[in-house]
Design a protein around this motif. Structure first.
Motif, PDB file in Angstrom:
ATOM      1  N   ASN A 314       0.837  -1.214   0.000  1.00 18.77           N
ATOM      2  CA  ASN A 314       0.000   0.000   0.000  1.00 18.77           C
ATOM      3  C   ASN A 314       0.864   1.254   0.000  1.00 18.77           C
ATOM      4  OD1 ASN A 314      -1.776  -2.005   2.173  1.00 18.77           O
ATOM      5  ND2 ASN A 314      -2.756  -1.271   0.297  1.00 18.77           N
ATOM      6  N   TYR A 315       1.921   1.239   0.819  1.00 20.49           N
ATOM      7  CA  TYR A 315       2.820   2.389   0.870  1.00 20.49           C
ATOM      8  C   TYR A 315       3.575   2.557  -0.448  1.00 20.49           C
ATOM      9  CZ  TYR A 315       1.970   2.314   5.909  1.00 20.49           C
ATOM     10  OH  TYR A 315       1.380   2.354   7.151  1.00 20.49           O
ATOM     11  N   ILE A 316       3.993   1.440  -1.047  1.00 18.17           N
ATOM     12  CA  ILE A 316       4.677   1.497  -2.344  1.00 18.17           C
ATOM     13  C   ILE A 316       3.749   2.100  -3.397  1.00 18.17           C
ATOM     14  CG2 ILE A 316       5.641   0.094  -4.219  1.00 18.17           C
ATOM     15  CD1 ILE A 316       6.435  -1.959  -1.967  1.00 18.17           C
ATOM     16  N   ALA A 317       2.502   1.624  -3.413  1.00 16.68           N
ATOM     17  CA  ALA A 317       1.533   2.108  -4.402  1.00 16.68           C
ATOM     18  C   ALA A 317       1.291   3.605  -4.237  1.00 16.68           C
ATOM     19  CB  ALA A 317       0.226   1.329  -4.276  1.00 16.68           C
ATOM     20  N   TYR A 318       1.172   4.056  -2.994  1.00 14.78           N
ATOM     21  CA  TYR A 318       0.954   5.488  -2.757  1.00 14.78           C
ATOM     22  C   TYR A 318       2.138   6.301  -3.287  1.00 14.78           C
ATOM     23  CZ  TYR A 318       0.522   9.981  -0.426  1.00 14.78           C
ATOM     24  OH  TYR A 318       0.442  11.342  -0.178  1.00 14.78           O
ATOM     25  N   PHE A 327       6.671   7.443   2.192  1.00 10.74           N
ATOM     26  CA  PHE A 327       6.628   6.238   3.026  1.00 10.74           C
ATOM     27  C   PHE A 327       7.773   5.274   2.719  1.00 10.74           C
ATOM     28  CE2 PHE A 327       2.158   7.663   3.030  1.00 10.74           C
ATOM     29  CZ  PHE A 327       1.951   7.739   4.405  1.00 10.74           C
ATOM     30  N   ALA A 328       8.861   5.795   2.175  1.00 12.40           N
ATOM     31  CA  ALA A 328       9.978   4.941   1.760  1.00 12.40           C
ATOM     32  C   ALA A 328      10.532   4.108   2.917  1.00 12.40           C
ATOM     33  CB  ALA A 328      11.087   5.792   1.146  1.00 12.40           C
ATOM     34  N   ALA A 329      10.407   4.614   4.130  1.00 13.14           N
ATOM     35  CA  ALA A 329      10.927   3.866   5.293  1.00 13.14           C
ATOM     36  C   ALA A 329      10.067   2.651   5.625  1.00 13.14           C
ATOM     37  CB  ALA A 329      11.007   4.788   6.508  1.00 13.14           C
ATOM     38  N   ARG A 330       8.883   2.553   5.013  1.00  9.17           N
ATOM     39  CA  ARG A 330       7.950   1.467   5.345  1.00  9.17           C
ATOM     40  C   ARG A 330       8.116   0.242   4.448  1.00  9.17           C
ATOM     41  NH1 ARG A 330       3.631   3.260   8.633  1.00  9.17           N
ATOM     42  NH2 ARG A 330       4.292   5.190   9.638  1.00  9.17           N
ATOM     43  N   TYR A 331       9.053   0.283   3.495  1.00 11.66           N
ATOM     44  CA  TYR A 331       9.224  -0.864   2.605  1.00 11.66           C
ATOM     45  C   TYR A 331      10.669  -0.944   2.123  1.00 11.66           C
ATOM     46  CZ  TYR A 331       8.347   2.901  -0.817  1.00 11.66           C
ATOM     47  OH  TYR A 331       8.381   4.078  -1.519  1.00 11.66           O
ATOM     48  N   THR A 332      11.021  -2.098   1.583  1.00 18.88           N
ATOM     49  CA  THR A 332      12.382  -2.347   1.118  1.00 18.88           C
ATOM     50  C   THR A 332      12.396  -2.483  -0.408  1.00 18.88           C
ATOM     51  OG1 THR A 332      12.114  -4.756   1.234  1.00 18.88           O
ATOM     52  CG2 THR A 332      12.834  -3.627   3.247  1.00 18.88           C
ATOM     53  N   ASP A 333      13.601  -2.572  -0.965  1.00 19.71           N
ATOM     54  CA  ASP A 333      13.726  -2.814  -2.407  1.00 19.71           C
ATOM     55  C   ASP A 333      13.100  -4.157  -2.771  1.00 19.71           C
ATOM     56  OD1 ASP A 333      14.985  -0.405  -2.788  1.00 19.71           O
ATOM     57  OD2 ASP A 333      17.020  -1.248  -2.750  1.00 19.71           O
ATOM     58  N   ALA A 338       8.733  -7.302  -5.313  1.00 20.72           N
ATOM     59  CA  ALA A 338       7.610  -8.230  -5.147  1.00 20.72           C
ATOM     60  C   ALA A 338       6.308  -7.597  -5.620  1.00 20.72           C
ATOM     61  CB  ALA A 338       7.497  -8.659  -3.687  1.00 20.72           C
ATOM     62  N   PHE A 339       6.131  -6.303  -5.351  1.00 19.79           N
ATOM     63  CA  PHE A 339       4.919  -5.609  -5.776  1.00 19.79           C
ATOM     64  C   PHE A 339       4.863  -5.511  -7.297  1.00 19.79           C
ATOM     65  CE2 PHE A 339       2.557  -1.523  -6.506  1.00 19.79           C
ATOM     66  CZ  PHE A 339       1.314  -1.987  -6.122  1.00 19.79           C
ATOM     67  N   ASP A 340       5.979  -5.160  -7.922  1.00 14.46           N
ATOM     68  CA  ASP A 340       6.024  -5.092  -9.387  1.00 14.46           C
ATOM     69  C   ASP A 340       5.682  -6.447 -10.001  1.00 14.46           C
ATOM     70  OD1 ASP A 340       6.545  -2.444  -9.916  1.00 14.46           O
ATOM     71  OD2 ASP A 340       8.723  -2.663  -9.796  1.00 14.46           O
ATOM     72  N   ASN A 341       6.243  -7.510  -9.432  1.00 16.62           N
ATOM     73  CA  ASN A 341       5.960  -8.854  -9.949  1.00 16.62           C
ATOM     74  C   ASN A 341       4.493  -9.202  -9.783  1.00 16.62           C
ATOM     75  OD1 ASN A 341       8.602  -9.333 -10.744  1.00 16.62           O
ATOM     76  ND2 ASN A 341       9.178 -10.273  -8.786  1.00 16.62           N
ATOM     77  N   TYR A 342       3.913  -8.783  -8.641  1.00 18.89           N
ATOM     78  CA  TYR A 342       2.501  -9.068  -8.395  1.00 18.89           C
ATOM     79  C   TYR A 342       1.626  -8.350  -9.430  1.00 18.89           C
ATOM     80  CZ  TYR A 342      -2.145  -9.024  -6.344  1.00 18.89           C
ATOM     81  OH  TYR A 342      -3.506  -9.151  -6.174  1.00 18.89           O
ATOM     82  N   ILE A 343       1.886  -7.062  -9.655  1.00 14.80           N
ATOM     83  CA  ILE A 343       1.098  -6.286 -10.618  1.00 14.80           C
ATOM     84  C   ILE A 343       1.220  -6.890 -12.015  1.00 14.80           C
ATOM     85  CG2 ILE A 343       0.866  -4.048 -11.764  1.00 14.80           C
ATOM     86  CD1 ILE A 343      -0.233  -4.047  -8.944  1.00 14.80           C
ATOM     87  N   ILE A 365      -2.368  -0.111  -9.404  1.00 18.08           N
ATOM     88  CA  ILE A 365      -1.612   0.618  -8.378  1.00 18.08           C
ATOM     89  C   ILE A 365      -2.566   1.492  -7.562  1.00 18.08           C
ATOM     90  CG2 ILE A 365       0.076   2.480  -8.025  1.00 18.08           C
ATOM     91  CD1 ILE A 365       1.688   1.244 -10.358  1.00 18.08           C
ATOM     92  N   GLY A 366      -3.512   2.141  -8.229  1.00 19.13           N
ATOM     93  CA  GLY A 366      -4.483   2.969  -7.522  1.00 19.13           C
ATOM     94  C   GLY A 366      -5.304   2.191  -6.515  1.00 19.13           C
ATOM     95  N   MET A 367      -5.638   0.947  -6.845  1.00 22.09           N
ATOM     96  CA  MET A 367      -6.432   0.121  -5.925  1.00 22.09           C
ATOM     97  C   MET A 367      -5.716  -0.109  -4.602  1.00 22.09           C
ATOM     98  SD  MET A 367      -7.929  -2.745  -8.535  1.00 22.09           S
ATOM     99  CE  MET A 367      -8.481  -2.227 -10.163  1.00 22.09           C
ATOM    100  N   TYR A 368      -4.387  -0.147  -4.641  1.00 21.45           N
ATOM    101  CA  TYR A 368      -3.622  -0.396  -3.418  1.00 21.45           C
ATOM    102  C   TYR A 368      -3.085   0.879  -2.781  1.00 21.45           C
ATOM    103  CZ  TYR A 368      -4.127  -5.273  -4.502  1.00 21.45           C
ATOM    104  OH  TYR A 368      -4.682  -6.513  -4.743  1.00 21.45           O
ATOM    105  N   GLY A 369      -3.088   1.991  -3.537  1.00 25.07           N
ATOM    106  CA  GLY A 369      -2.564   3.237  -2.991  1.00 25.07           C
ATOM    107  C   GLY A 369      -3.614   4.221  -2.504  1.00 25.07           C
ATOM    108  N   ASN A 370      -4.838   4.123  -3.023  1.00 24.32           N
ATOM    109  CA  ASN A 370      -5.864   5.114  -2.657  1.00 24.32           C
ATOM    110  C   ASN A 370      -6.244   5.066  -1.185  1.00 24.32           C
ATOM    111  OD1 ASN A 370      -6.312   6.682  -4.970  1.00 24.32           O
ATOM    112  ND2 ASN A 370      -7.597   5.099  -5.897  1.00 24.32           N
ATOM    113  N   THR A 371      -6.136   3.896  -0.578  1.00 27.42           N
ATOM    114  CA  THR A 371      -6.457   3.833   0.853  1.00 27.42           C
ATOM    115  C   THR A 371      -5.465   4.666   1.657  1.00 27.42           C
ATOM    116  OG1 THR A 371      -5.232   1.738   0.936  1.00 27.42           O
ATOM    117  CG2 THR A 371      -7.631   1.603   0.787  1.00 27.42           C
TER     118      THR A 371
END
Length: 381
Positions: A314-318, A327-333, A338-343, A365-371
């Motif tokens: 969600n943070y990556i999508a936002y 929110f870069a501190a909330r996720y790793t490379d 993994a998110f790119d592969n999922y999409i 991406i919007g579906m996971y970032g809009n929240t």
């Protein structure tokens, strides 16, 4: 409740005959048999026929099926803030809407596990494609929201539903769940429809604030780590873009229901917000209906936004949506890869003419970032 026979759930006394009708319906058997394996049809139908009440049906049929489904399609189902409902009080729960079937089903499983009476469930008649679906949902404490009515009939239909909900909450002391809007928010940009709140006030339309206060509205935030229908929603977005007259078919609705039920959802959270009566108590009695509805709509949305549960994706999508590193501190490379592969994997499931990868990626991406976007906006208020 005689006046509500056209929309209410079943009475206990109606359960045995409706179950016999279901068991004898070949279309119900065709739909149910693959889902109950390894249980045989004979064992399942015998258990169905032994049910003599709604509670029997929920405890004997729905509960074990849902627990098995939860084990297969989620890694965790968590309810937050449920403890205060053990006092037997009744409310209307208004939530964001992610899955056609499972939002309310998961809610009732959480209630069941905590020893709290299950909620009645609002379901649109557009989903009652077959007679067996109507019988099944009414067995499971669903009441019907009539949407397939003429403009001339709409006001009377809405008032009838409003009176039913008021009767349910205040006289029968039975809680009810309803989504904040008609249909799912396919882009996860959750907004409560003022028309929903207007309907809820129609039983006492001259005093809208008092009408809403009597229902004791409690907002509910529903979070799925993964939405199994995300690629179907993205597909629908492109089909509507390319053909403004496009409308989903009954087969599309069935595919969405089946995918939502059987697809993997990861971690799922249900979290209650603060009661809306606190907001209503501060509204002057001379306030116009339109302003009351606007104030309550914003209060429900704010509570839903504040109580989302977020995951790295969600943070990556936002950050991708906003071209930021907030929110870069909330996720790793590794999380980003993994998110790119999922999409990419979800887009690969879409088979339509002129598939627009860039557009579909943006929608997913919007579906996971809009929240997260809505959470940020709520935190600023």
């Amino acid at each position: 409740m005689q006046n509500f026979d056209d929309i209410r759930p079943l009475y206990d006394g109606e359960v045995p005959s409706v179950i016999r009708s279901l068991i004898n319906d070949p279309y119900f058997r065709r739909a149910a048999e693959p889902l109950i394996k390894p249980i045989t049809w004979e064992m399942f139908s015998g258990a169905m026929l032994a049910c003599k009440s709604i509670n029997d049906f929920q405890r004997t049929i729905i509960y074990p099926f849902m627990k098995q489904l939860i084990a297969k399609t989620t890694s965790e189902l968590t309810g937050i803030g449920f403890e205060e409902f053990k006092d037997g009080s009744s409310h209307i729960y208004i939530s964001n809407h992610r899955d056609i079937v499972l939002d309310a089903a998961f809610l009732n499983i959480l209630f069941f596990d905590k020893g709290i009476d299950t909620s009645e469930i609002a379901i649109g008649d557009n989903l009652l494609i077959y007679n067996w679906i109507t019988d099944l949902v009414r067995l499971n404490k669903s009441f019907i929201v009539k949407r397939r009515v003429s403009v001339r009939e709409m006001l009377d239909t809405s008032r009838h539903l409003s009176e039913y909900i008021f009767d349910t909450i205040t006289r029968r002391r039975q809680s009810a769940w309803i989504a904040q809007r008609e249909g799912r928010a396919k882009d996860s940009d959750d907004k409560t429809q003022a028309s929903l709140l207007k309907m809820l006030t129609l039983y006492n339309s001259s005093k809208p604030a008092e009408a809403l206060r009597s229902l004791d509205i409690i907002p509910l935030s529903i979070t799925y780590e993964f939405d199994p229908c995300d690629y179907l929603k993205a597909k629908e977005y492109q089909l509507k873009r390319d053909n403004p007259g496009y409308k989903k078919s009954q087969a599309d609705d069935i595919e969405n229901m089946r995918t939502g039920i059987l697809g993997y959802k990861g971690k799922v959270f249900f979290k209650f917000g603060n009661r809306i009566n606190d907001t209503l108590s501060r509204i002057d009695e001379k306030t116009s209906r339109a302003q009351v509805l606007e104030t309550v709509t914003q209060a429900i949305d704010r509570e839903i936004y504040k109580n989302y549960v977020f995951f790295p994706m969600n943070y990556i999508a936002y950050d991708l949506m906003e071209n930021s590193n907030l929110f870069a501190a909330r996720y790793t490379d590794e999380d980003k890869a993994a998110f790119d592969n999922y999409i990419d994997g979800q887009i690969a499931k879409i088979d339509i003419p002129g598939k627009d990868y860039r557009f579909l990626r943006e929608k997913l991406i919007g579906m996971y970032g809009n929240t997260v976007k809505n959470f940020v906006s709520a935190e600023k208020i």
